[in-house]
Design a protein around this motif. Structure first.
Motif, PDB file in Angstrom:
ATOM      1  N   UNK A   1       3.527   9.755   2.226  1.00  0.00           N
ATOM      2  CA  UNK A   1       4.344  10.374   1.176  1.00  0.00           C
ATOM      3  C   UNK A   1       3.684  11.659   0.694  1.00  0.00           C
ATOM      4  N   UNK A   2       4.482  12.705   0.594  1.00  0.00           N
ATOM      5  CA  UNK A   2       3.938  13.957   0.056  1.00  0.00           C
ATOM      6  C   UNK A   2       3.815  13.865  -1.465  1.00  0.00           C
ATOM      7  N   UNK A   3       2.808  14.529  -2.009  1.00  0.00           N
ATOM      8  CA  UNK A   3       2.745  14.686  -3.467  1.00  0.00           C
ATOM      9  C   UNK A   3       2.205  16.074  -3.752  1.00  0.00           C
ATOM     10  N   UNK A   4       2.734  16.698  -4.757  1.00  0.00           N
ATOM     11  CA  UNK A   4       2.306  18.071  -5.057  1.00  0.00           C
ATOM     12  C   UNK A   4       0.876  18.057  -5.590  1.00  0.00           C
ATOM     13  N   UNK A   5       0.057  18.955  -5.070  1.00  0.00           N
ATOM     14  CA  UNK A   5      -1.303  19.083  -5.627  1.00  0.00           C
ATOM     15  C   UNK A   5      -1.168  19.327  -7.129  1.00  0.00           C
ATOM     16  N   UNK A   6      -2.016  18.652  -7.904  1.00  0.00           N
ATOM     17  CA  UNK A   6      -1.946  18.815  -9.356  1.00  0.00           C
ATOM     18  C   UNK A   6      -1.056  17.786 -10.031  1.00  0.00           C
ATOM     19  N   UNK A   7      -0.411  16.919  -9.211  1.00  0.00           N
ATOM     20  CA  UNK A   7       0.420  15.867  -9.816  1.00  0.00           C
ATOM     21  C   UNK A   7      -0.404  14.588  -9.952  1.00  0.00           C
ATOM     22  N   UNK A   8       0.267  13.485 -10.317  1.00  0.00           N
ATOM     23  CA  UNK A   8      -0.437  12.204 -10.451  1.00  0.00           C
ATOM     24  C   UNK A   8      -0.385  11.382  -9.169  1.00  0.00           C
ATOM     25  N   UNK A   9       0.100  11.984  -8.079  1.00  0.00           N
ATOM     26  CA  UNK A   9       0.175  11.238  -6.813  1.00  0.00           C
ATOM     27  C   UNK A   9       1.610  10.943  -6.460  1.00  0.00           C
TER      28      UNK A   9
ATOM     29  N   UNK B   1       0.834  -1.205   0.000  1.00  0.00           N
ATOM     30  CA  UNK B   1       0.000   0.000   0.000  1.00  0.00           C
ATOM     31  C   UNK B   1       0.867   1.252   0.000  1.00  0.00           C
ATOM     32  N   UNK B   2       0.273   2.340  -0.408  1.00  0.00           N
ATOM     33  CA  UNK B   2       0.947   3.636  -0.386  1.00  0.00           C
ATOM     34  C   UNK B   2      -0.041   4.657   0.143  1.00  0.00           C
ATOM     35  N   UNK B   3       0.438   5.502   1.061  1.00  0.00           N
ATOM     36  CA  UNK B   3      -0.396   6.601   1.559  1.00  0.00           C
ATOM     37  C   UNK B   3       0.231   7.901   1.113  1.00  0.00           C
ATOM     38  N   UNK B   4      -0.567   8.802   0.623  1.00  0.00           N
ATOM     39  CA  UNK B   4      -0.017  10.094   0.229  1.00  0.00           C
ATOM     40  C   UNK B   4      -0.805  11.238   0.836  1.00  0.00           C
ATOM     41  N   UNK B   5      -0.176  12.391   0.889  1.00  0.00           N
ATOM     42  CA  UNK B   5      -0.854  13.588   1.401  1.00  0.00           C
ATOM     43  C   UNK B   5      -0.423  14.745   0.499  1.00  0.00           C
ATOM     44  N   UNK B   6      -1.384  15.541   0.028  1.00  0.00           N
ATOM     45  CA  UNK B   6      -0.964  16.562  -0.927  1.00  0.00           C
ATOM     46  C   UNK B   6      -0.294  17.744  -0.249  1.00  0.00           C
ATOM     47  N   UNK B   7       0.667  18.294  -0.973  1.00  0.00           N
ATOM     48  CA  UNK B   7       1.348  19.496  -0.516  1.00  0.00           C
ATOM     49  C   UNK B   7       0.952  20.604  -1.504  1.00  0.00           C
ATOM     50  N   UNK B   8       1.483  21.804  -1.252  1.00  0.00           N
ATOM     51  CA  UNK B   8       1.115  22.944  -2.096  1.00  0.00           C
ATOM     52  C   UNK B   8       1.306  22.661  -3.592  1.00  0.00           C
TER      53      UNK B   8
END
Ligand code: BG6
Length: 494
Positions: free
Chosen positions: A467-475, A287-294
């Motif tokens: 894991x952080x991911x930039x808002x507007x990216x694919x995750x 599994x992968x957990x992500x949280x969006x950043x700016x």
């Protein structure tokens, strides 16, 4: 099937769900001539709201949420019969007032009632209990009483079980309509037809021919408008045991013997129960957990999730989840199901992709390939409802060269249908007494049981692994790695 006359008792009538989806769906049914003749809405509120005021507000919402001109006559016919009652489970006397009101409607010929709980989950059990105490859920002399429960149904396996037990102590299973609005979507229902009304798919719908399945629900929305609910919930609970598992169960279930609620729901429950239960270590590995950043979603600036009002500054809540699941049965042994869902992503895309195994390619080893199609059968729900099949063809010309192409079916092009909210079908089914598209207690519990190891493992891992991911990216990149390690890749979100 004919919708029978009924009183539509709407708890939460002043709330967002009623205004955005439920009442517009009633309007759409009226426009399609599908609302029964003897139909009236009873809006239940916790404080006194005059019927005229509510009618006016709902009228405004119809104009706002129906994406085409609203016919004032139809709107009037739907709302003309609206009455309001104040009822609060903490005040038993208020349910006596509701009982009296419904009794008056009965004397005027309204024989049946739907109790629609468009309220926060904490209201499901108390409202149902108060309705039962007032004797309003008892069916007699062919007069039916139906209880519609919105999602989320529980927050984990234990709470879902407890809620099922509470409800089933008050009413029979056939009276409960647990809503998952994904089941109202045309394409979702079409999965059944595609699989079981065609001869060509089912023979290859198994581990001998299918390499893997990808289920994607990617959203561009962020969580700003419902941050405190979301921070206590997260992407997994919000989307997976309900919406994504509805898609998974329809794609993976065995053919039901009959097209009826019992047979279909039993097969769906079976396949969910066959999702392999994993250990904590396996849950973290798969599994992968992500949280969006700016970041920017299209042109919209989205702030870091943790800076949102209502979100804990050190929140470990995921706004993105990806899982690799196995289904332990003969049909699917060895076929991974990859699921991903998230907020503030690059594109709004909901689809199920069935990726077939590659053909033995030796014959074309030296052939020029412009673009190789993976033989995906893609069942698309957003942005367009339809089905696409990808395959390889010869490029015209004297040389043999290969190019991947797509064969596309879009509902809109073919049937010229107006987009619906998905709620129309569900409300209509509730009025006809067909609960095939509603969840049964065992299906809900099997869904929660399958995600429980992930919930537990993530809880003990806390912030580690988010894991952080930039808002507007694919995750998050880790979601790509989840597939890369198996020699596979996510379909690109277009
Ligand atoms: C809801 C979730 O049930 O489904 C939301 O709570 C989500 O977070 C929504 O945005 C997605 O529905 P749809 O129909 O837009 O895919």
């Amino acid at each position: 099937r004919v919708a029978e006359g009924c009183g539509f008792v709407l708890f939460g009538v002043t709330g967002d769900l009623a205004h955005r989806l439920v009442v517009p769906a009633l309007y759409n049914l009226a426009e399609a001539g599908l609302l029964p003749k003897d139909f009236c809405i009873v809006g239940v509120t916790r404080s006194d709201v005059p019927a005229d005021k509510l009618r006016e507000d709902l009228n405004t919402s119809l104009a706002k949420f129906i994406k085409r001109p609203v016919d004032p006559e139809i709107a009037k016919s739907v709302l003309a019969c609206l009455s309001t009652v104040r009822a609060d489970p903490s005040d038993p006397a208020s349910f006596d007032v509701l009982k009296k009101h419904l009794g008056e409607l009965e004397t005027r010929g309204v024989a049946n009632f739907i109790f629609y709980l468009a309220v926060p989950p904490s209201g499901f059990a108390p409202i149902s209990q108060s309705l039962a105490n007032a004797g309003l859920l008892k069916e007699q002399q062919g007069r039916w009483r139906r209880l519609v429960i919105e999602k989320p149904f529980g927050t984990d396996l234990a709470s879902a079980r407890a809620l099922n037990q509470q409800l089933l102590a008050l009413v029979d299973e056939h009276q409960i309509y647990r809503i998952d609005h994904y089941l109202g979507k045309e394409t979702v229902q079409n999965i059944l037809v595609l699989r079981f009304a065609n001869g060509m798919f089912e023979p290859i719908w198994n581990r001998n021919h299918i390499d893997h399945v990808q289920i994607t629900v990617s959203e561009t929305l962020d969580v700003a408008h419902r941050s405190s609910f979301y921070d206590a919930t997260g992407a997994l609970r919000d989307m997976v045991p309900n919406h994504l598992f509805q898609l998974l169960s329809l794609v993976a279930m065995e053919p039901p013997a009959r097209f009826d609620a019992h047979a279909v729901r039993s097969e769906k429950g079976e396949v969910l129960a066959a999702i392999q239960q994993v250990s904590h270590v396996e849950a973290l590995e798969n599994s992968v957990r992500g949280q969006y950043t700016t970041g920017k979603v299209s042109d919209r600036q989205v702030d870091d999730y943790r800076t949102t009002d209502g979100v804990a500054k050190n929140s470990a809540t995921e706004t993105y989840a990806a899982l690799k699941l196995s289904i332990d049965n003969w049909r699917w042994a060895g076929v991974p199901f990859y699921l991903r869902t998230g907020k503030a992503l690059r594109a709004k895309r909901t689809e199920v992709a069935i990726r077939f195994k590659r053909a033995p390619f030796s014959m074309f080893r030296d052939t020029a390939i412009d673009h190789f199609a993976q033989n995906d059968l893609v069942i698309s729900i957003e942005p367009n409802e339809g089905v696409t099949l990808q395959f390889n063809t010869k490029v015209p010309g004297p040389e043999i060269a290969i190019n991947g192409v797509e064969m596309k079916f879009r509902y809109e092009d073919y049937f010229k249908v107006a987009p619906s909210t998905g709620y129309e079908t569900l409300l209509y089914d509730c009025m006809t007494g067909d609960n095939i598209l509603f969840q049964r207690a065992d299906g809900i519990e099997a869904g929660w049981a399958a995600v429980e190891p992930f919930i537990e493992a993530w809880k003990s891992a806390g912030q580690d692994g988010v894991q952080g991911y930039a808002a507007g990216s694919d995750g998050p990149a880790a979601a790509d790695e989840l597939l890369e390690r198996d020699g596979r890749a996510w379909r690109r979100l277009t």
